[in-house]
Design a protein around this motif. Structure first.
Motif, short mmCIF file in Angstrom:
data_model
loop_
_atom_site.label_atom_id
_atom_site.label_comp_id
_atom_site.label_asym_id
_atom_site.label_seq_id
_atom_site.Cartn_x
_atom_site.Cartn_y
_atom_site.Cartn_z
N TYR A 42 0.78 -1.25 0.00
CA TYR A 42 0.06 -0.05 -0.18
C TYR A 42 0.86 1.23 0.00
O TYR A 42 0.41 2.55 -0.41
N SER A 43 2.23 1.21 0.43
CA SER A 43 2.78 2.42 0.65
C SER A 43 3.42 2.97 -0.64
O SER A 43 3.76 4.12 -1.00
N LYS A 44 3.24 1.95 -1.79
CA LYS A 44 3.49 2.36 -3.28
C LYS A 44 2.53 3.05 -3.90
O LYS A 44 2.48 3.49 -4.70
N GLN A 45 1.02 2.78 -3.40
CA GLN A 45 -0.04 3.45 -3.79
C GLN A 45 -0.65 4.73 -3.15
O GLN A 45 -1.43 5.51 -3.67
N HIS A 46 -0.13 4.83 -1.97
CA HIS A 46 -0.90 5.96 -1.07
C HIS A 46 0.47 6.69 -0.23
O HIS A 46 1.27 6.19 -0.16
N ASP A 47 -0.13 7.99 0.17
CA ASP A 47 1.12 8.70 1.23
C ASP A 47 1.43 7.87 2.30
O ASP A 47 0.54 7.55 3.13
N PRO A 48 2.70 7.62 2.52
CA PRO A 48 3.14 6.72 3.62
C PRO A 48 3.08 7.36 4.95
O PRO A 48 2.42 6.69 6.03
N ILE A 49 2.93 8.51 4.98
CA ILE A 49 2.87 9.36 6.28
C ILE A 49 1.25 9.39 6.73
O ILE A 49 0.97 9.02 8.02
N ALA A 50 0.72 9.35 5.62
CA ALA A 50 -0.94 9.42 6.01
C ALA A 50 -1.19 7.83 6.34
O ALA A 50 -2.25 7.67 7.32
#
Length: 309
Positions: free
Chosen positions: A173-181
């Protein structure tokens, strides 16, 4: 070049600090469990971390999508269940022993990823898995009474499996969305579920002794919020393999601190088990690439000239 070396040194020192803090988390958790239930401790830990991360990174949450929220909740589910198994299991075992059992999650990751993404692990992963099994046998089984696991061993191995699942879903998921969020959402999810559970079960209490509360705050501020943030920043200036070697010291620090602070006693067989598991972790994470580089550096550039002499 000099600036790059300084950043690399800073990253290494930061990762050592993160490994130390995570290792100390096993001791802090063991101490805190004398003052509150496992899930109440998680409620304190994750609420503190969620509030801090939510406040500091609030800008990352302004234009958040439903897909990111769903992904963060999925990650949060594995985070919550992994910590629940770990905290409950810690009641039945030594903190140092649990540190090494939890660290076996890095060996499980390639096989879970294989099941999800159909990418077969390499030879080193299979060797690491076999090495881990030997280490687990030495660390967890009492050979004087036969082969048997205690409840803490079973729960901690479940914890390691759930942490491995957590690592896999974060990687996806970190490749698809903002990691901090995603980080903020997963901490909030774990905090809400923990609080919901303690309220429903009647375990919620504000009557927590000061030592227990301080340990809970330490876990929330240092072992959760700052440690995850430190890891993220440090890994900008170093490669994943190098970082994995340093972070695997978490198990070593956890065991040493449990012996010094908690007075845990390890048998020779248990020490051997820890050593074997650590070798398995190094095999899985590094594939011994650092030894190959060292060999190439020490190998003569012109072996023909040496033979002529």
């Amino acid at each position: 070049m000099e600036k790059t070396k300084k950043k690399s040194l800073f990253a290494d020192l930061s990762l050592v600090a993160v490994a130390f803090v995570w290792g100390s988390g096993f001791v802090a958790s063991k101490n805190a469990l004398g003052s509150m239930s496992p899930i109440m401790l998680m409620a304190v830990r994750f609420t503190v971390a969620a509030l801090l991360s939510g406040f500091i990174f609030r800008k990352n949450l302004r234009k958040i999508s439903k897909e990111t929220i769903k992904a963060g909740c999925m990650i949060g589910f594995f985070l919550f269940t992994a910590f629940a198994a770990q905290m409950i299991g810690l009641q039945y075992m030594l903190a140092g022993k649990q540190a090494f059992l939890t660290a076996t999650n890095v060996i499980m990751v390639p096989f879970i990823y294989w099941a999800v993404k159909k990418q077969r692990p390499d030879y080193y992963n299979f060797v690491a898995a076999f090495t881990m099994l030997i280490g687990l046998a030495l660390l967890t089984m009492d050979f004087s009474v036969g082969f048997s696991f205690n409840p803490g061993d079973v729960l901690t191995l479940l914890c390691a499996f759930l942490f491995a699942c957590h690592i896999v879903v974060v990687g996806i998921y970190s490749k698809q969305h903002d990691p901090i969020a995603l980080t903020v959402i997963q901490l909030c999810f774990a905090a809400v579920v923990s609080l919901g559970y303690v309220f429903i079960s009647g375990e919620f209490t504000l009557d927590i002794p000061v030592p227990g509360l301080l340990n809970g705050l330490y876990l929330g501020i240092f072992c959760t919020f700052l440690a995850f943030l430190g890891q993220t920043v440090a890994q900008k200036y170093t490669n994943s393999t190098h970082a994995a070697i340093i972070l695997s010291l978490e198990a070593v620090f956890g065991s040493i601190l449990s012996i010094i602070i908690l007075g845990d006693t390890f048998t020779l067989t248990m020490f051997l088990g820890c050593l074997v598991i650590f070798l398995g972790i190094l095999t899985a994470e590094t594939k011994w690439s650092f030894l190959k580089k060292l060999f190439l550096k020490t190998k003569p550039k012109n072996p023909e000239k040496l033979t002529e002499i």
